[in-house]
Design an enzyme around this catalytic site. Structure first.
Site, PDB file in Angstrom:
ATOM      1  N   SER A 226       2.803  -1.107   3.287  1.00  0.00           N
ATOM      2  CA  SER A 226       2.001  -0.457   2.132  1.00  0.00           C
ATOM      3  C   SER A 226       1.297   0.801   2.731  1.00  0.00           C
ATOM      4  O   SER A 226       1.009   1.587   1.647  1.00  0.00           O
ATOM      5  CB  SER A 226       1.099  -1.495   1.597  1.00  0.00           C
ATOM      6  OG  SER A 226       0.305  -2.119   2.539  1.00  0.00           O
TER       7      SER A 226
ATOM      8  N   HIS B 262      -4.326   1.419   3.755  1.00  0.00           N
ATOM      9  CA  HIS B 262      -3.759   2.144   2.648  1.00  0.00           C
ATOM     10  C   HIS B 262      -4.577   3.317   2.409  1.00  0.00           C
ATOM     11  O   HIS B 262      -4.014   4.427   2.152  1.00  0.00           O
ATOM     12  CB  HIS B 262      -4.237   1.105   1.387  1.00  0.00           C
ATOM     13  CG  HIS B 262      -3.507  -0.158   1.406  1.00  0.00           C
ATOM     14  ND1 HIS B 262      -3.829  -1.078   0.633  1.00  0.00           N
ATOM     15  CD2 HIS B 262      -2.442  -0.585   2.099  1.00  0.00           C
ATOM     16  CE1 HIS B 262      -3.147  -2.140   0.625  1.00  0.00           C
ATOM     17  NE2 HIS B 262      -2.135  -1.889   1.576  1.00  0.00           N
TER      18      HIS B 262
END
Length: 279
Positions: free
Chosen positions: A204, A257
Site C-alpha cells: 500500500s 502510506h
C-alpha cells in the site's frame, strides 16, 4: 496528415475516430509502442477536430462515442466492445509489463508460502531494532512490501499495483517502474519502522507513491490521458486520513502510506522537469 492524439486503449481510439467520421472529419489510426495514434486526414478541419479531441479527453467514455462506433458504416473497423469480456486474462496481461507481473507473482508466492506455515514474516519483515539497520540483510528494507496478511489485503493491493504500475511501465518503461518500486518501497518502510515499529507489511505504501506520481507527472507534462483523476486522488487521501483514526483497525501502515505519497509527489515533480524516455 496531422496527429491529433495518442490513446493507449485501441477501443477508445476507434470510438473517437468513428465519432469524428460521423461529423465529417475523416481520421486514420496507426499503432506504435506508445499506443494508437489518431491522425487527421483533412488538415482544413484542424480547429474543429482539436475542439472535439479536447472534449473527448474530458469524457472519453461518454455514450456519444460508443454510439458512433456502433453506427459506423465501416464494419471492418468497428470496435468490438465485448471483446474484453471474453479475453479478461489477455487484457490483464496486456496492461502489465514484466516488472508489474513479477512483483505481483512474488506477492502471491510469499502469501501462499506463509499460508502453508513457512515463517515468511521472520524472513522478509523489517529489521526489528535500530541496531540491525546496518546489518547485511539489506533486503529487509524492501521485502515488507511483499508481505500480506489476508486475501482481501493481498487482492486490494495487487489491484492498485496492476492499475498504477502497469500504466507506468507501459508508458515510461520497466526501468522507471523498478526505480519507483524500490524508492516508494524502501523509504516509506523505513519511515514506518522508525516512527511506529517493524510489525507491518504490504504494497500500500508503494501504491500511494505510484498514485501520487501518476497524478502529478501527467499534469505537468501535458499528457493526453490522466490515469489518476482528482476524484480518485481525493478518495485515497480520505482513506489515508481515516487510517490515522484507526477506523479500519490499528494495524494499518499509516506512515508508510504518507511516506509513499510524499515520495511519489516529489519523484513525479522531479521527473516532470526533464524529458522522460518514451517506450
Amino acid at each position: 496528415m496531422k496527429q491529433l492524439l495518442v490513446v493507449e486503449d485501441a477501443r477508445l481510439a476507434q470510438s473517437l475516430a468513428d465519432y469524428l467520421a460521423s461529423r465529417g472529419i475523416p481520421c486514420e489510426l496507426t499503432e506504435s509502442e506508445l499506443g494508437i495514434s489518431v491522425w487527421l486526414v483533412d488538415d482544413s478541419r484542424t480547429t474543429e477536430a482539436e475542439q472535439e479531441v479536447k472534449r473527448f479527453i474530458k469524457e472519453p467514455h461518454h455514450p456519444r462515442y460508443a454510439e458512433a462506433a456502433w453506427s459506423s458504416e465501416r464494419p471492418q473497423t468497428r470496435v468490438d466492445y465485448s471483446a474484453g469480456q471474453h479475453q479478461l486474462l489477455a487484457e490483464l496481461l496486456l496492461q502489465a509489463g514484466p516488472v508489474t507481473l513479477l512483483v505481483a507473482l512474488a506477492c502471491v508466492a510469499v502469501f501462499l508460502l506463509s499460508y502453508i506455515g513457512l515463517p515468511m514474516f521472520a524472513l522478509l519483515g523489517f529489521h526489528t531494532s535500530v541496531e540491525q539497520l546496518t546489518s547485511w540483510q539489506i533486503w529487509r528494507f524492501l521485502t515488507p512490501t511483499l508481505l500480506h496478511f489476508s486475501v482481501l489485503h493481498l487482492v486490494f493491493n495487487l489491484m492498485w499495483w496492476w492499475y498504477l504500475g502497469g500504466r507506468i511501465e507501459r508508458r515510461l518503461g520497466s526501468g522507471k517502474l523498478l526505480v519507483l518500486f524500490l524508492v516508494t518501497g524502501c523509504v516509506p518502510n523505513l519511515l514506518q519502522a522508525v516512527l511506529v515499529g517493524p510489525d507491518f507489511g504490504g504494497l500500500s505504501g508503494v501504491a500511494y507513491g505510484l498514485l501520487a506520481y501518476l497524478w502529478i507527472l501527467p499534469r505537468r507534462q501535458g499528457w493526453a490521458e490522466q490515469p489518476v483523476s482528482n476524484g480518485l486522488l481525493g478518495f485515497m487521501l480520505i482513506w489515508l486520513v481515516l487510517g490515522f483514526f484507526h477506523l479500519f483497525g490499528p494495524s494499518m501502515a499509516n506512515m508508510a502510506h504518507l511516506g509513499g505519497l510524499a515520495i511519489g509527489l516529489l519523484q513525479g515533480w522531479l521527473d516532470s522537469r526533464k524529458p522522460l524516455p518514451r517506450h
